[in-house]
Every structure is written in C-alpha cells, then in structure tokens.
Design a protein around this motif. Structure first.
Motif, PDB file in Angstrom:
ATOM      1  N   LYS A 122       0.835  -1.205   0.000  1.00  0.00           N
ATOM      2  CA  LYS A 122       0.000   0.000   0.000  1.00  0.00           C
ATOM      3  C   LYS A 122       0.873   1.260   0.000  1.00  0.00           C
ATOM      4  O   LYS A 122       0.574   2.230  -0.703  1.00  0.00           O
ATOM      5  CB  LYS A 122      -0.935   0.010   1.208  1.00  0.00           C
TER       6      LYS A 122
ATOM      7  N   SER B  31      -7.645   1.296  -7.467  1.00  0.00           N
ATOM      8  CA  SER B  31      -8.012   1.631  -6.100  1.00  0.00           C
ATOM      9  C   SER B  31      -9.281   0.872  -5.689  1.00  0.00           C
ATOM     10  O   SER B  31      -9.346   0.272  -4.626  1.00  0.00           O
ATOM     11  CB  SER B  31      -8.240   3.136  -6.014  1.00  0.00           C
ATOM     12  N   ARG B  32     -10.236   0.878  -6.578  1.00  0.00           N
ATOM     13  CA  ARG B  32     -11.503   0.217  -6.280  1.00  0.00           C
ATOM     14  C   ARG B  32     -11.289  -1.288  -6.099  1.00  0.00           C
ATOM     15  O   ARG B  32     -11.798  -1.913  -5.176  1.00  0.00           O
ATOM     16  CB  ARG B  32     -12.483   0.468  -7.423  1.00  0.00           C
ATOM     17  N   ARG B  34      -8.553  -2.761  -5.241  1.00  0.00           N
ATOM     18  CA  ARG B  34      -7.804  -3.019  -4.001  1.00  0.00           C
ATOM     19  C   ARG B  34      -8.758  -3.064  -2.806  1.00  0.00           C
ATOM     20  O   ARG B  34      -8.697  -3.950  -1.965  1.00  0.00           O
ATOM     21  CB  ARG B  34      -6.783  -1.894  -3.821  1.00  0.00           C
ATOM     22  N   HIS B  35      -9.676  -2.122  -2.766  1.00  0.00           N
ATOM     23  CA  HIS B  35     -10.655  -2.107  -1.671  1.00  0.00           C
ATOM     24  C   HIS B  35     -11.563  -3.330  -1.731  1.00  0.00           C
ATOM     25  O   HIS B  35     -11.922  -3.896  -0.709  1.00  0.00           O
ATOM     26  CB  HIS B  35     -11.504  -0.834  -1.743  1.00  0.00           C
ATOM     27  N   ALA B  38      -9.668  -6.309  -0.417  1.00  0.00           N
ATOM     28  CA  ALA B  38      -9.487  -6.186   1.031  1.00  0.00           C
ATOM     29  C   ALA B  38     -10.807  -6.461   1.748  1.00  0.00           C
ATOM     30  O   ALA B  38     -10.840  -7.080   2.817  1.00  0.00           O
ATOM     31  CB  ALA B  38      -8.969  -4.798   1.374  1.00  0.00           C
ATOM     32  N   LEU B  39     -11.898  -6.001   1.146  1.00  0.00           N
ATOM     33  CA  LEU B  39     -13.210  -6.242   1.752  1.00  0.00           C
ATOM     34  C   LEU B  39     -13.513  -7.741   1.780  1.00  0.00           C
ATOM     35  O   LEU B  39     -14.003  -8.272   2.775  1.00  0.00           O
ATOM     36  CB  LEU B  39     -14.283  -5.493   0.957  1.00  0.00           C
ATOM     37  N   LYS B  81     -13.517  -3.082   9.038  1.00  0.00           N
ATOM     38  CA  LYS B  81     -12.765  -2.905   7.789  1.00  0.00           C
ATOM     39  C   LYS B  81     -13.708  -3.001   6.583  1.00  0.00           C
ATOM     40  O   LYS B  81     -13.584  -2.242   5.620  1.00  0.00           O
ATOM     41  CB  LYS B  81     -11.719  -4.013   7.663  1.00  0.00           C
ATOM     42  N   LYS B  84     -15.497   0.179   6.090  1.00  0.00           N
ATOM     43  CA  LYS B  84     -14.636   1.230   5.546  1.00  0.00           C
ATOM     44  C   LYS B  84     -14.359   0.993   4.057  1.00  0.00           C
ATOM     45  O   LYS B  84     -14.377   1.930   3.256  1.00  0.00           O
ATOM     46  CB  LYS B  84     -13.294   1.279   6.312  1.00  0.00           C
ATOM     47  N   HIS B  85     -14.094  -0.243   3.702  1.00  0.00           N
ATOM     48  CA  HIS B  85     -13.796  -0.520   2.286  1.00  0.00           C
ATOM     49  C   HIS B  85     -15.028  -0.289   1.409  1.00  0.00           C
ATOM     50  O   HIS B  85     -14.921   0.230   0.298  1.00  0.00           O
ATOM     51  CB  HIS B  85     -13.284  -1.954   2.118  1.00  0.00           C
ATOM     52  N   GLU B  88     -15.383   3.302   0.724  1.00  0.00           N
ATOM     53  CA  GLU B  88     -14.455   3.752  -0.324  1.00  0.00           C
ATOM     54  C   GLU B  88     -14.961   3.360  -1.713  1.00  0.00           C
ATOM     55  O   GLU B  88     -14.950   4.161  -2.638  1.00  0.00           O
ATOM     56  CB  GLU B  88     -13.062   3.128  -0.105  1.00  0.00           C
ATOM     57  N   ALA B 681     -20.764  -4.605  -2.195  1.00  0.00           N
ATOM     58  CA  ALA B 681     -19.439  -4.451  -2.807  1.00  0.00           C
ATOM     59  C   ALA B 681     -19.435  -5.046  -4.209  1.00  0.00           C
ATOM     60  O   ALA B 681     -18.877  -4.459  -5.139  1.00  0.00           O
ATOM     61  CB  ALA B 681     -18.388  -5.141  -1.944  1.00  0.00           C
TER      62      ALA B 681
END
Lengths: 131, 917
Positions: A122, B31-32, B34-35, B38-39, B81, B84-85, B88, B681
């Motif tokens: 990151k 970016s999207r 990655r979120h 992670a989600l 988390k 938050k994701h 985003e 998501a």
C-alpha cells in the motif's frame, strides 16, 4: 518475499520486541525498534519508516495516541497495531485511528509478516500514485 | 423509460469535462479493486471467526475468555474494515452502516465488560469438584480430568488442583514479577548460553522464594484430605496444567515440569519448581518463537495420588490416519512409570474393534533393541478382558467429550482401570487430514505397521524428553507372567497375520453413499432428500427434508427453519449458510461432489456431518450417537457470555437482496453487516463501467474480421506486452484479458443474422415508442450509441453493448480465489412495447437459468450473476453472455408471437450447446 521498505517495531517489552526484530531481519526486512512512543516519534523524525508495528498498551503514551500522532505527521506510513486478549476495544480504536491492520497477541509471525507485506504494497502504491 | 434514456445519455454523453483519461481510469480501477479484495479478505476473516465461536458453543468444546476476546476482536475489526472498504468503493453511499456498526459494537463491548474475572477464584479445588468449566482456573489438563472424575463409570486418581490464582498469589507475595521481567529484558535469545543462565536464575529465584503461609496451609489442608481418602503419607504426582496451552495452535507440549512419587514434605517445594518450570529455557524459547508474552501463560498445578500401577498405556479412540476406522489403537507396555519417563520401556500395540464385544483385531509385540520380542507376558484372556474394558470406557469418554480422544490409563494391582488423562486428539489427528483421496484411508495393517504417530508427551511425563510411545507409565501384574498372548502380529514384510475378525468387522459396516469435505455444522440427521435448484423449488420445500443444493447461497437461509439437514456440493465452514445452520443446530455437510445428481427427491438418507459422511436409509446407530451429544460447558459463565455475545454477532436477518429490508439501517448483527457489505461491494464493483465515465478518445478501436463497432480501453495489463500504446487500433491477438476473450468467443461463435423481420403491428409499436421517448429516437442518438465498449484488465472485463434501443452490460472478474470471482449481466430496454420487452427478458431468464445464473427480473430489466466459481466455469458463462448480447438484440420486436418465442428459444439453446461442446 522482497520488501524494501523500512519497518519499525514499537513495544515496551524487550522480550517481545527484540526477538521479533531478529526474526524479521533474518527474513530480509530492514528493521529497527523503539521501546516507547517518544522513541518511535524520534526515530520517525530522524528518517521516516514505511511500516510501523506497534503495541497498543505501552507506558507513557499509549499506542493509539502514538498512532494518531504518527498518522498526522506521516500520513503515508502504515501502522499495524498489536493488541492483547484483554483489549477488544483497542482493535477498533486503532482501526478508527487510521491503522492499516491489527494483530492479536500472542502473534503468529507469519500472519504479521503477511500484513507487513500488504502494508508495504500500500505504501508503494500510494507513492506511485503521487508520482 | 426516461430513466434509462437519461442513464444512457449520462454514460455516453460527449461532454468532455466529465470524462476520465485512461490513466485516471486505471487509478480509479486499481483503487476500487484493491478495496474490493481487502473487503473480501475481511469478510472471510470475520466469518471464520464467527464460525469458530459458534462451533465451540455447539460442540461443547472447551474455551476460555481469551478465546472469546480474541475472536470478538477479530470479528469486530474485520467487520469495521468491511464498512470502511465499502465506503471507499461506493463513495460513501452506505453511510447508515456507521451508526449500525457503532450500535452493535457497543452492545458487544458492554457484554465483554461484564466478563467474569478469572483470577480472583479459589486457590485449591478438589478434583471431584472440577469440571471443564473451570478451565480458566485450573488449566485444561486438570479441567478435563475433573470432567472424567465426575462420570459415574470412570475412576481417576484422587487429588486436587492448585489454581492459577494461587500461582499469582505466590509470585506477587514475593514481588517476583519485576525481577523476572528485568532478567527477561536483558536476554539475548540468540545466545543460548545466556538463555540458559537467565532461565536458571529465574527458576532459582522462584524455587527459593517462600511459599506464602496462607497458601501453604491451604495446600497441606488439601493434602490432609487426600490422605484421609487414600492413606497416610500418600505419595503424589504433581503435574503442570498451564493456561493458554492450546492457544493459536501452540501445544506447549513438554515445556513444563511434572514430578512423580512426591512425598508429603516435598509438596511445597515441588509446587514452586513446577511454577518455576514456566521459565525453563525451552519454554522461554518456545514462547518467543510462538510470539507469546510470558505474562499470558499462567501455571495451574495438579496434585494426584500416585497409582500403584500394574499395567499402563495410551489409547486413541480413532485411528489418526482414518477418522472412520472401526478400531481403536491401544498401546500397553511393561515397566514402571519411572522407566517410561526414562525412555527405557517397550510397548505392545493392539487394534481393538470399536464394536462390542471389542475383540483384539491385531497385535504387534514390542521389540528389544536386539530384535527379540519383549512384549507382554501375561495371559491372553486377561489382555483381551482389559482391552475390551478399556475400549468400552474409551468410547464412553469419546461420546461424553464429543470427539475422538487420546486417553492415558493405568490398571492398578487390584485390576481396576484408572484414567490419568483424556484429551481431544489434535484436530489434524482427530479429523484425519491425511489426504485420503490420494492415499486412501489407512488400513489396519498400515495402522499397525506405522504404530502410533508421534504424539505430544502426556501429563505424566511432561518434562518432554520422551516422545510417544515412551510416555506411558505402567507396569505388569505378576499374575500375567505365566502365559503368553497369542501372537497376531504382522510379519516383517507387513503381511497380515492377524485374526479374521478384523475383516469381518470392517466389511460388516455399511459403506457411505457420499463423502463430504467440510463440516459446516455438526450433527447427525435423517430425512427425505429435497433438491433445490431454483426459487420455484424453494416454495415447494417440505418440512423435515434434507436440503440439497449445489451452492450454499444465503438465499436458501429461510429454508433452514424447515430443513433437517443441509448438503452442498460446494461451501465452507465460514459461509453465510454454514453460520445459519449452526444457529439452527442443523447438520450441514459441504463439498459433497455430485450430490445433486446422485441423490433424488424423496430418497431417505442419514447425514453424519460430524464424520462428513452420508448414508442411504436410516442409520439408527449414528442418530443415537448424535442424540447423545452433550454440552459440557453448560452452566459456565464463559459459555453464558458467549451465547449472549453471539446474539449480536451471528444471526442473519438480511438474507434476500431483493427485499425492501435489505438496507444498512436494518442491520441488527455483525453478520448482517458482513452480508450487506459483501452484496453491495459486488454490486458496486460491477457498476464500475456505469459509474465511471470515460473519454471516448481514450478507446482503441478493435480491428480485424469483427462485426459491428467495438472499442477497448485498457485499465491495467489487458493488452499484450509490447503493444503499441500510441496506436488508435487494437486487434484481438493483442488482447490478453481472459474474460474479454471468453465474451468474444461467444460473440464470434455464430454470425448475427440481423434484426428479425417485423410485422406491421410490431413496427407500429416501435414507431409509437420512438415518438413517445425522444431519448430513444435513433435520429437523436449520438454516434456513441452504436459503439460497444470493453474496459479490460488481465482478469477483468466490463462490456457495454448499446445497439438500437437495448442496452446490455457484462462484467466479470476471474480469479483463482473463488470469493473474488464473478460474472454479471444486465439487460434492459428495447424498442417494442412493454409486453414484448418483458417477453424477451422472460426468454433470457429461461435460458440463463439452465446455466446456473442467479436471476433478478424487474419489468423489462434483467440482472443475472454467477459468483465464486472456478475460472473455466465462468469462461463458459461469459461465452453464453457474449452470444446472447449479440443475438438477443432486437428480438423484442417479435416477442408477441409464440411461434417466434419458440423459434428463438430453440435456436439459442441449440447454438449455445454447440458453442460449448
């Protein structure tokens, strides 16, 4: 695993901090340690670290407070907090304070390494995007 | 209609100020994504932690406050988390999630703060008063032994536990904490000599400290009671029973001290030495290696009257390499306990049938180092009697504890069997993680040849220098010397020399019809099969049936109020439906290959989720076993607390994404939040193309032998390396996007024959619609409306197809990680009237439902999706969608004619099958 970023381990307990640093060094990470929040801030000022692994329960200034100070000053650094069994709240507090992730003590070193790797990724992406 | 018109305009509007450059799009996409990843990771972690919490509650497994806190933290942090994701990914669209999360986490924290303090208890607890619920006071080993002692048919050595509170009192009364901390802080763990020095210093410090008078008095008072129960000056075995020994997969086996044959006058000193053994060099290094804090480990001590043993050994209630074995493994050896500790004894190994009358199936004698037999020398009749009795008792313990057991035992000189310890076989051992698909289950011969697997040292000899099988303490009764057991051992070549009984026993057991890979929820149940493939099947599901599905989707959750068991071809313990199954205490078995084809409606089956097996018909024996399961943690404060906590964590209220209640404000539990975040998501991800406008000039035109007008935008690594980035065109050979290539295969599989011939009435309908809807008037549409856009990366593709009056969007992400993979298809619009457009959607639904798509039809719009499937499966579905996106265009104009509907149905199905074959 190839991690080029610099890692800082912040924990007041040397019996945890020192061996952990040695384990990570052996795995090829550039690691330094700090035994308190103030020492961590001093080391950050001297040459910022990319990823900080920090215990939330430390004397003087607790880890959550320290986390917020670091994020305020060095927002691109990522912080992984370490919490104990007794502090359920601190996991959430840390995340709210801007931590990248958390690890529960007693830690699984491989799990922590994976999280460090993700945090480094990151940091790298954030830097690339800024460039 | 104006909605879609505006939407299309907004997507394809030529206004340059709102467009993204390819570089900007790439950043947004990365970016999207990655979120999103992670989600999904957080989702899995949260569900796994929930599953662990439910499983310990359901199985009656032992657990402590540390377990509850750690899993609660894991659930809360990961759910946080996810929130938050999602925020985003969605640019803050689901802001109601924050208060919902705050509310639930406050409730969870309030419950955790009520948690009982575990270290303020008594210092001494007699063994007869100890149950498993006392684990936080006496350590796991003593808690288990106390549980055994409470059973009417079991005998254990009499004794008592000196609790962890006592150890805390001892250390704090001598103010030892700071000095121990100082010695440890100075330690360089790479310098072994230094570790040994520090270890010796700390142990000496503890051993030389004075036992507080009040604690000493209590210990000796307890000993006096033991003398009354046994005999004056009874010698005792003093054994460590530390907390945290089973945390995070760390066994702590052999790290601490045990002292046998301790005389009265040495009890106090021995107690201190056992407490000090927390700081043996191996224990210090082990903790550091495992990342434990020294303060996390506290020491309980067991004090048990010594057994005047004639025979001793260890018994495994299941073969470690074959969880379905019909025999137990029984180990016996001659010699005293001390000889065993010294590693000087030999052992005999028996396989004993689990079925009454528990015959010895095989016997392998112990060997001397010189190769001669040194096996048991006592009458076979006596051995058989003991083996049968031991097996019977072991099976009672297995049943009581609800899992395969590793049992240590002795037979005293009166011939009475005494249990020294019963503990669950480790997860890897108990549930046979051996890959039986490749190697097959271990046979009796293999078991015998292999002997017992390496095991951790037992409570009787924890100083760790003896691995199995030397860690058995037993001796042989004099009366056994005259007769030799009949030798049923295997030959040197491993050939069978045993009795025929073994084969009879194995063959007499009914073979399972199907096997599963994952226990989603434990239990055994029997009932008629009911296969559920669609929402129509759902409506017909009968009460008391075994629900059989291909994929355990959350949508099936309402059926679990009626189902008696759940079977899935896929699924994991952390899935939503697994969680709900546990909530309803319904056995759930996943990973049952081809269950939908091998089972038929109405067929009676017995589902044994504990052993991951499914039998044809009703198996009374298994059902009886299931019914006898009991929860040994009942009544403990930690169990009450966990039950209370789970009310805020695991119930799933948001099951149907189509429901008006599927909203963030209706999230009542952390599970609801995970479900909501996961669903939204995916939705947000496949709206990427819709929400992110792009500069048409950024696209490269697809050239070559291609029909219509196709344009491609590379978001990341979608083009072959070395492709000319400045070129305005691209050809298919330069595309490396797996999903795009699959869609393209579908598009190119059959030539499009153009729009169907339209009747005068049909044409009238189109003209009428065009007049009413300016936005759909072909003359008004810009040049953009006839272009079809691919947004691609290597694993991602979003295709927007606009032709004439209809709009279709296909989006896919393909990954080896199933949870990330999805394919979605949105189809809307058309030039004809509503009846015809709905007719086309209905036809598409009919076709897609045959290929495992989940469908949602609203008026003339259709959303179809498949998720969590292997790449090849998704590739096939993308080919189908590619085909349909081209061939279903403009057929709405003839959808009022049943003959046309039939024609297209047959044509589509035939061509799709040809394409996939």
């Amino acid at each position: 695993m190839k991690i080029e970023q610099k890692i800082l381990i912040v924990d007041d307990e040397s019996d945890f901090r020192i061996p952990l640093a040695k384990i990570f060094s052996r795995r090829g990470l550039a690691v330094d340690t700090a035994d308190s929040c103030s020492q961590a801030l001093a080391k950050m000022a001297a040459g910022p670290f990319d990823v900080i692994v920090m215990d939330v329960s430390m004397p003087e200034l607790n880890g959550i407070h320290c986390l917020m100070l670091i994020k305020q000053e060095w927002p691109d650094s990522e912080i992984i907090i370490l919490t104990g069994h007794a502090s359920v709240d601190s996991g959430i507090e840390g995340m709210k304070g801007g931590a990248f992730d958390y690890c529960l003590k007693p830690i699984d070193t491989n799990e922590l390494l994976e999280k460090i790797e993700l945090a480094c990724e990151k940091v790298r992406i954030t830097r690339d995007e800024k460039i | 209609m104006s909605g879609i018109s505006n939407w299309i305009k907004s997507v394809f509007s030529p206004v340059k100020s709102t467009r993204c450059t390819p570089e900007e799009l790439q950043i947004i996409f990365k970016s999207r994504y990655r979120h999103f990843r992670a989600l999904l990771t957080a989702n899995n972690n949260a569900l796994e932690a929930m599953a662990e919490m439910e499983q310990v509650l359901q199985s009656g497994q032992i657990f402590s406050m540390a377990f509850i806190r750690s899993r609660s933290t894991a659930v809360m942090v990961n759910v946080y988390k996810m929130v938050k994701h999602l925020t985003e990914i969605s640019e803050g669209r689901y802001h109601q999630l924050d208060p919902a999360f705050e509310k639930i986490s406050t409730q969870v924290n309030d419950i955790l703060e009520e948690a009982p303090r575990i270290h303020s208890g008594e210092w001494i607890i007699p063994l007869i008063k100890i149950k498993r619920i006392h684990v936080d006071q006496v350590g796991e080993k003593m808690a288990n032994l106390g549980e055994v002692a409470s059973l009417a048919c079991m005998k254990t050595p009499p004794g008592f536990a000196i609790t962890v509170s006592a150890a805390s009192h001892f250390l704090s009364a001598n103010n030892l904490g700071p000095e121990i901390g100082r010695l440890l802080q100075m330690l360089d763990t790479d310098n072994l000599a230094e570790v040994y020095r520090a270890s010796a210093a700390i142990q000496q410090l503890i051993s030389n400290s004075k036992l507080p008078a009040d604690l000493e008095a209590k210990i000796y008072a307890a000993y006096a009671e033991l003398e009354k129960e046994t005999k004056v000056d009874v010698t005792v075995a003093m054994r460590s029973s530390a907390l945290g020994e089973d945390n995070a997969g760390a066994s702590f086996a052999g790290q601490y001290h045990t002292e046998l044959n301790t005389h009265k006058e040495f009890i106090g000193q021995t107690y201190k030495e056992i407490v000090a053994s927390k700081y043996t060099s191996r224990a210090i290094l082990y903790r550091l290696q495992k990342g434990y804090l020294h303060k996390d480990i506290e020491m309980g001590v067991g004090c048990l009257a010594m057994v005047d043993a004639a025979v001793s050994g260890v018994l495994y209630t299941r073969d470690p390499a074959n969880s379905a074995s019909s025999w137990v493994l029984l180990n016996m050896t001659q010699g005293t306990a001390q000889r065993v500790v010294d590693g000087t004894c030999n052992t005999d190994l028996f396989l004993v049938s689990r079925q009454s009358p528990h015959m010895i199936l095989q016997h392998k004698t112990a060997q001397n180092p010189n190769g001669t037999d040194s096996g048991l020398a006592f009458p076979d009749i006596l051995t058989m009697k003991w083996a049968a009795k031991l097996t019977e008792m072991a099976l009672i313990l297995e049943d009581h504890f609800g899992s395969p057991q590793d049992i240590e035992w002795s037979i005293d000189r009166k011939g009475e069997i005494i249990i020294l310890q019963s503990r669950p076989m480790s997860a890897a051992v108990a549930f046979g993680e051996t890959d039986t698909s490749q190697n097959g289950s271990a046979t009796e011969d293999e078991s015998l040849l292999r002997g017992f697997p390496k095991r951790t040292p037992c409570i009787a000899c924890e100083d760790g220098h003896c691995g199995f099988p030397q860690d058995n303490e037993w001796s042989i009764d004099e009366q056994g010397e005259n007769a030799i057991l009949e030798d049923n051992s295997l030959g040197d070549d491993g050939s069978e020399g045993g009795s025929d009984n073994s084969q009879k026993v194995v063959e007499s057991e009914e073979q399972p019809l199907l096997r599963g890979l994952v226990t989603g929820s434990q239990g055994v149940a029997c009932g008629p099969v009911f296969l559920v493939r669609s929402s129509v099947d759902m409506l017909q599901f009968p009460k008391g049936a075994v629900l059989v599905v291909e994929h355990p989707l959350p949508e099936w959750a309402p059926l679990l109020t009626k189902a008696i068991a759940l079977i899935g071809e896929t699924g994991s313990v952390a899935g939503h439906l697994a969680t709900v199954s546990r909530e309803f205490s319904i056995p759930a078995l996943f990973g049952v290959a081809n269950c939908l084809t091998k089972l038929s409606n109405g067929e009676i089956v017995t589902v044994d989720a504990n052993n991951r097996l499914l039998y044809r018909g009703k198996r009374e024996d298994l059902l009886a076993q299931g019914a006898r399961k009991r929860d040994l943690m009942v009544g403990s404060p930690v169990q009450g607390l966990l039950r209370k906590l789970l009310q805020h964590i695991t119930p799933l209220n948001l099951t149907d994404p189509a429901s008006p209640y599927f909203k963030s404000s209706y999230c009542e539990t952390l599970h609801d939040i995970t479900r909501f975040c996961h669903e939204k998501a995916v939705v947000e991800m496949f709206r990427f193309g819709e929400r992110n406008h792009f500069d048409q000039r950024a696209a490269k035109r697809l050239v070559g032998d291609v029909p219509l007008d196709w344009w491609v935008i590379d978001l990341a690594d979608g083009f072959r390396e070395g492709t000319d980035v400045t070129s305005k065109t691209i050809c298919m050979e330069d595309i490396v996007s797996t999903p795009m290539k699959a869609i393209w295969e579908g598009i190119a599989s059959f030539p499009w024959q153009g729009p169907p011939a339209v009747s005068v009435r049909g044409l009238g309908s189109i003209l009428f619609q065009s007049t009413m809807q300016q936005g759909l008037e072909p003359a008004v549409a810009s040049a953009m409306t006839v272009k079809n856009y691919f947004l691609i990366s290597k694993n991602f593709c979003n295709l927007s197809v606009r032709l004439g009056y209809h709009f279709a969007m296909i989006e896919a992400y393909m990954s080896d990680l199933l949870t990330e993979s999805y394919v979605t298809f949105t189809f809307k619009g058309g030039a004809a009237d509503t009846t015809r457009k709905v007719g086309r959607i209905t036809l598409l639904c009919e076709i897609l439902s045959q290929f495992d798509f989940r469908l949602e039809q609203k008026g003339d719009s259709l959303t179809a999706r498949v998720e969590k499937r292997p790449i090849e499966f998704l590739r096939q579905r993308l080919k189908i969608l590619g085909y349909l996106s081209l061939h279903a265009r403009q057929i709405d104009m003839v959808m009022n004619n049943p003959a046309s509907v039939n024609h297209y149905r047959n044509k589509f199905l035939t061509e799709i099958k040809t394409m996939l074959s």
